[in-house]
Design a protein around this motif. Structure first.
Motif, PDB file in Angstrom:
ATOM      1  N   UNK A  71      46.028  39.833  53.307  1.00 28.26           N
ATOM      2  CA  UNK A  71      46.149  39.198  51.943  1.00 28.26           C
ATOM      3  C   UNK A  71      44.852  38.694  51.221  1.00 28.26           C
ATOM      4  N   UNK A  72      43.562  38.715  51.645  1.00 29.53           N
ATOM      5  CA  UNK A  72      42.489  38.353  51.177  1.00 29.53           C
ATOM      6  C   UNK A  72      42.131  39.027  49.853  1.00 29.53           C
ATOM      7  N   UNK A  73      41.783  38.403  48.751  1.00 34.40           N
ATOM      8  CA  UNK A  73      41.346  38.884  47.590  1.00 34.40           C
ATOM      9  C   UNK A  73      39.868  38.191  47.365  1.00 34.40           C
ATOM     10  N   UNK A  74      38.757  38.739  47.299  1.00 30.80           N
ATOM     11  CA  UNK A  74      37.515  38.291  47.006  1.00 30.80           C
ATOM     12  C   UNK A  74      36.862  38.897  46.066  1.00 30.80           C
ATOM     13  N   UNK A  75      36.496  38.022  44.986  1.00 37.27           N
ATOM     14  CA  UNK A  75      35.702  38.420  43.960  1.00 37.27           C
ATOM     15  C   UNK A  75      34.271  38.300  44.128  1.00 37.27           C
ATOM     16  N   UNK A  76      33.435  39.365  44.272  1.00 38.13           N
ATOM     17  CA  UNK A  76      32.032  39.420  44.518  1.00 38.13           C
ATOM     18  C   UNK A  76      31.139  39.822  43.309  1.00 38.13           C
ATOM     19  N   UNK A  77      30.367  39.081  42.775  1.00 34.92           N
ATOM     20  CA  UNK A  77      29.352  39.098  41.648  1.00 34.92           C
ATOM     21  C   UNK A  77      28.289  39.153  42.221  1.00 34.92           C
ATOM     22  N   UNK A  78      27.428  40.255  41.885  1.00 38.36           N
ATOM     23  CA  UNK A  78      25.980  40.528  42.281  1.00 38.36           C
ATOM     24  C   UNK A  78      25.226  40.790  41.220  1.00 38.36           C
TER      25      UNK A  78
END
Length: 86
Positions: A71-78
């Motif tokens: 159920x992990x939801x990870x916002x990744x901004x580069x």
């Protein structure tokens, strides 16, 4: 942004280890939207991140996701270093 920045929401399909996160040419910002993960930052130690936790990774600091919950939801901004160049 002409490729200078990107954002994505990662949702792994299974729990467990995810692997190495590499970002040699920019800063990476991680924000846990849901679930939890363990991340190993090498000489900076291991950290547990839970929903609402965030982490900023400088360029060249490779790290490993050693565990993540289902159920992990990870916002990744580069953000590319070119954004800060004249």
């Amino acid at each position: 942004t002409n490729g200078l920045a990107s954002a994505t929401v990662a949702r792994p399909k299974t729990s467990g280890a995810q692997g190495i996160l590499e970002h040699p040419s920019g800063f990476q910002f991680l924000f846990v939207l849901a679930g939890a993960l363990s991340i190993d930052l090498g000489k900076h130690g291991a950290h547990e991140l839970n929903a609402s936790d965030s982490l900023t990774l400088p360029p060249g600091l490779d790290c490993a996701v050693t565990r993540h919950a289902e159920g992990l939801e990870l916002l990744e901004v580069t953000v590319s270093l070119e954004l800060f160049s004249p």
